[in-house]
Design a protein around this motif. Sequence first.
Motif, PDB file in Angstrom:
ATOM      1  N   VAL A  36       0.848  -1.204   0.000  1.00 25.54           N
ATOM      2  CA  VAL A  36       0.000   0.000   0.000  1.00 25.54           C
ATOM      3  C   VAL A  36       0.877   1.247   0.000  1.00 25.54           C
ATOM      4  O   VAL A  36       0.612   2.215  -0.720  1.00 25.54           O
ATOM      5  CB  VAL A  36      -0.969  -0.010   1.207  1.00 25.54           C
ATOM      6  CG1 VAL A  36      -1.611   1.336   1.403  1.00 25.54           C
ATOM      7  CG2 VAL A  36      -2.031  -1.073   1.019  1.00 25.54           C
ATOM      8  N   GLN A  37       1.945   1.247   0.791  1.00 26.53           N
ATOM      9  CA  GLN A  37       2.848   2.397   0.839  1.00 26.53           C
ATOM     10  C   GLN A  37       3.504   2.631  -0.513  1.00 26.53           C
ATOM     11  O   GLN A  37       3.622   3.773  -0.960  1.00 26.53           O
ATOM     12  CB  GLN A  37       3.909   2.192   1.924  1.00 26.53           C
ATOM     13  CG  GLN A  37       3.372   2.314   3.334  1.00 26.53           C
ATOM     14  CD  GLN A  37       4.401   1.928   4.399  1.00 26.53           C
ATOM     15  OE1 GLN A  37       5.444   1.380   4.083  1.00 26.53           O
ATOM     16  NE2 GLN A  37       4.074   2.216   5.648  1.00 26.53           N
ATOM     17  N   LEU A  38       3.919   1.548  -1.186  1.00 27.29           N
ATOM     18  CA  LEU A  38       4.517   1.698  -2.506  1.00 27.29           C
ATOM     19  C   LEU A  38       3.524   2.278  -3.508  1.00 27.29           C
ATOM     20  O   LEU A  38       3.867   3.149  -4.302  1.00 27.29           O
ATOM     21  CB  LEU A  38       5.040   0.347  -3.004  1.00 27.29           C
ATOM     22  CG  LEU A  38       6.292  -0.196  -2.324  1.00 27.29           C
ATOM     23  CD1 LEU A  38       6.577  -1.620  -2.801  1.00 27.29           C
ATOM     24  CD2 LEU A  38       7.481   0.698  -2.611  1.00 27.29           C
ATOM     25  N   ALA A  95       3.796   5.874  -5.469  1.00 30.00           N
ATOM     26  CA  ALA A  95       3.692   5.967  -6.923  1.00 30.00           C
ATOM     27  C   ALA A  95       2.576   6.924  -7.323  1.00 30.00           C
ATOM     28  O   ALA A  95       2.718   7.705  -8.264  1.00 30.00           O
ATOM     29  CB  ALA A  95       3.445   4.587  -7.525  1.00 30.00           C
ATOM     30  N   SER A  96       1.475   6.872  -6.592  1.00 30.28           N
ATOM     31  CA  SER A  96       0.355   7.770  -6.879  1.00 30.28           C
ATOM     32  C   SER A  96       0.742   9.223  -6.642  1.00 30.28           C
ATOM     33  O   SER A  96       0.396  10.105  -7.418  1.00 30.28           O
ATOM     34  CB  SER A  96      -0.842   7.390  -6.006  1.00 30.28           C
ATOM     35  OG  SER A  96      -1.875   8.309  -6.153  1.00 30.28           O
ATOM     36  N   LEU A  97       1.489   9.478  -5.570  1.00 31.27           N
ATOM     37  CA  LEU A  97       1.935  10.848  -5.289  1.00 31.27           C
ATOM     38  C   LEU A  97       2.887  11.349  -6.370  1.00 31.27           C
ATOM     39  O   LEU A  97       2.831  12.511  -6.758  1.00 31.27           O
ATOM     40  CB  LEU A  97       2.613  10.910  -3.914  1.00 31.27           C
ATOM     41  CG  LEU A  97       1.680  10.793  -2.705  1.00 31.27           C
ATOM     42  CD1 LEU A  97       2.487  10.744  -1.411  1.00 31.27           C
ATOM     43  CD2 LEU A  97       0.699  11.953  -2.672  1.00 31.27           C
ATOM     44  N   LYS A  98       3.773  10.466  -6.858  1.00 28.28           N
ATOM     45  CA  LYS A  98       4.695  10.866  -7.927  1.00 28.28           C
ATOM     46  C   LYS A  98       3.927  11.259  -9.182  1.00 28.28           C
ATOM     47  O   LYS A  98       4.280  12.211  -9.857  1.00 28.28           O
ATOM     48  CB  LYS A  98       5.667   9.733  -8.239  1.00 28.28           C
ATOM     49  CG  LYS A  98       6.745   9.586  -7.206  1.00 28.28           C
ATOM     50  CD  LYS A  98       7.694   8.455  -7.574  1.00 28.28           C
ATOM     51  CE  LYS A  98       8.727   8.242  -6.487  1.00 28.28           C
ATOM     52  NZ  LYS A  98       9.604   7.106  -6.775  1.00 28.28           N
ATOM     53  N   LEU A 131       3.896  15.116 -11.057  1.00 29.64           N
ATOM     54  CA  LEU A 131       4.369  15.378 -12.406  1.00 29.64           C
ATOM     55  C   LEU A 131       3.528  16.481 -13.037  1.00 29.64           C
ATOM     56  O   LEU A 131       2.306  16.494 -12.916  1.00 29.64           O
ATOM     57  CB  LEU A 131       4.274  14.118 -13.267  1.00 29.64           C
ATOM     58  CG  LEU A 131       5.210  12.980 -12.908  1.00 29.64           C
ATOM     59  CD1 LEU A 131       4.914  11.770 -13.787  1.00 29.64           C
ATOM     60  CD2 LEU A 131       6.654  13.402 -13.096  1.00 29.64           C
ATOM     61  N   PRO A 132       4.192  17.423 -13.709  1.00 29.07           N
ATOM     62  CA  PRO A 132       3.402  18.470 -14.364  1.00 29.07           C
ATOM     63  C   PRO A 132       2.601  17.868 -15.511  1.00 29.07           C
ATOM     64  O   PRO A 132       3.128  17.108 -16.314  1.00 29.07           O
ATOM     65  CB  PRO A 132       4.462  19.437 -14.889  1.00 29.07           C
ATOM     66  CG  PRO A 132       5.712  18.632 -14.986  1.00 29.07           C
ATOM     67  CD  PRO A 132       5.603  17.574 -13.928  1.00 29.07           C
TER      68      PRO A 132
END
Length: 197
Positions: A73-75, A79-82, A86-87
């Motif tokens: 879940v943390q991974l 990934a979702s936050l990255k 991203l612009p």
Amino acid sequence: MVFFSSCEESKATNSPETDEFEVVRKAFGSCEIESSVPPSVSWLTSSREEKMEHLERMVLGLQREVLSLKQKVQLLEAASLKEQELPRQPCEAPELFNGHTREQLKEAIRFDQKISTACKTLLYKLFTSDYIQSHSITGRRGNTFREAKPMMDERCVKIIRVLLKQKFGEHLSDTVITEKIQNVQKALRQKFKTECL
């Protein structure tokens, strides 16, 4: 009828008022079970300590699974936050040719079987009849003494060439397409002259 082992019989005869269930419960509570238990259920008959060890192993296994799921879940959250950081690229609007997209123009000539009719369809889609009459493809002066007409929109002429070559084959030359455009212009001028008379 209920059958008891020898130790059970002595207890069952001591209390005649109790029902059969009580007799069986009391009998099994104090006497050892003398039966063969299959190995798959052997943990049921093992001692209390063995049962506790088995349960502790199960709990440890479940704790490991929970920890593994938390890490996953943390991974996924990272990934979702990255992705959110991203612009985002602005959506590219389709290129317009006098208010028409390339796909719309392509669809307009879909059923045209001749180069001349497809060329005429595209010209009328992109330009007004007055514009077609008053402009030339090259913008150069012809063999006459008249002034040169202004040049047609290069982007629109280019898309006409591209679409006609896509539909009728790459072997179609620019000269042939230019002739077809000029034929439409001549026909419009003739029509305009006859209407004025």
